[in-house]
Motif scaffolding. Structure first.
Motif, mmCIF file in Angstrom:
data_model
loop_
_atom_site.group_PDB
_atom_site.id
_atom_site.type_symbol
_atom_site.label_atom_id
_atom_site.label_comp_id
_atom_site.label_asym_id
_atom_site.label_seq_id
_atom_site.Cartn_x
_atom_site.Cartn_y
_atom_site.Cartn_z
ATOM 1 N N THR A 46 8.716 -12.725 29.006
ATOM 2 C CA THR A 46 7.936 -11.687 29.664
ATOM 3 C C THR A 46 7.996 -10.394 28.860
ATOM 4 O O THR A 46 6.970 -9.744 28.644
ATOM 5 N N ARG A 62 5.938 -10.834 25.783
ATOM 6 C CA ARG A 62 4.514 -10.821 26.094
ATOM 7 C C ARG A 62 4.013 -9.389 26.275
ATOM 8 O O ARG A 62 2.907 -9.051 25.853
ATOM 9 N N LYS A 63 4.835 -8.531 26.879
ATOM 10 C CA LYS A 63 4.451 -7.135 27.056
ATOM 11 C C LYS A 63 4.247 -6.442 25.716
ATOM 12 O O LYS A 63 3.322 -5.649 25.547
ATOM 13 N N GLU A 88 3.433 -8.020 22.890
ATOM 14 C CA GLU A 88 2.210 -8.627 22.323
ATOM 15 C C GLU A 88 0.954 -8.005 22.926
ATOM 16 O O GLU A 88 -0.008 -7.709 22.213
ATOM 17 N N GLU A 89 0.962 -7.805 24.244
ATOM 18 C CA GLU A 89 -0.206 -7.232 24.913
ATOM 19 C C GLU A 89 -0.438 -5.793 24.472
ATOM 20 O O GLU A 89 -1.579 -5.369 24.290
ATOM 21 N N ALA A 90 0.635 -5.039 24.278
ATOM 22 C CA ALA A 90 0.507 -3.657 23.824
ATOM 23 C C ALA A 90 -0.038 -3.606 22.404
ATOM 24 O O ALA A 90 -0.869 -2.749 22.076
ATOM 25 N N ALA A 137 -1.945 -5.957 21.025
ATOM 26 C CA ALA A 137 -3.348 -6.377 21.118
ATOM 27 C C ALA A 137 -4.216 -5.259 21.683
ATOM 28 O O ALA A 137 -5.363 -5.091 21.264
ATOM 29 N N GLY A 138 -3.660 -4.485 22.614
ATOM 30 C CA GLY A 138 -4.404 -3.379 23.210
ATOM 31 C C GLY A 138 -4.552 -2.195 22.271
ATOM 32 O O GLY A 138 -5.401 -1.331 22.494
ATOM 33 N N THR A 177 2.901 2.527 23.850
ATOM 34 C CA THR A 177 3.276 1.450 24.770
ATOM 35 C C THR A 177 3.958 0.319 24.016
ATOM 36 O O THR A 177 4.951 -0.239 24.483
ATOM 37 N N ALA A 178 3.421 -0.006 22.842
ATOM 38 C CA ALA A 178 4.005 -1.075 22.024
ATOM 39 C C ALA A 178 5.421 -0.705 21.604
ATOM 40 O O ALA A 178 6.333 -1.542 21.645
#
Length: 89
Positions: free
Chosen positions: A30, A33-34, A36-38, A40-41, A46-47
């Motif tokens: 989890t 994934r957070k 990775e999502e940051a 990608a965003g 945030t990353a």
């Protein structure tokens, strides 16, 4: 199937440890994934924050025997280089 008392106990212990390790692995995924999502965003702050939160979680997984030390180090290294590349560009 386990026959002796000791082997039955060992089977119970293994089942218990498996559940704990599964939960730990899920928690670590989890956090990853957070990150990775940051990435990608495209949000650098945030990353960076997500990576900072994920690093101790991954290393805790190493001390608990869920991940190998080199595996965790490799994951952290690759993620941090991707986050660093975001901030440079």
């Amino acid at each position: 199937m386990a026959n002796t008392i000791q082997s039955k106990k060992r089977a119970r212990q293994a089942e218990h440890r498996t559940a704990i390790n599964k939960a730990r692995r899920s928690r670590i995924r989890t956090f990853l994934r957070k990150v990775e999502e940051a990435i990608a965003g495209g949000n650098v702050e945030t990353a960076r924050d997500a990576l900072k939160a994920a690093q101790p979680e991954l290393m805790r997984g190493v001390t608990k025997g869920v991940y190998h030390k080199n595996t965790a180090s490799r994951k952290i290294s690759r993620l941090s280089s991707r986050v660093k590349a975001m901030s440079n560009s």
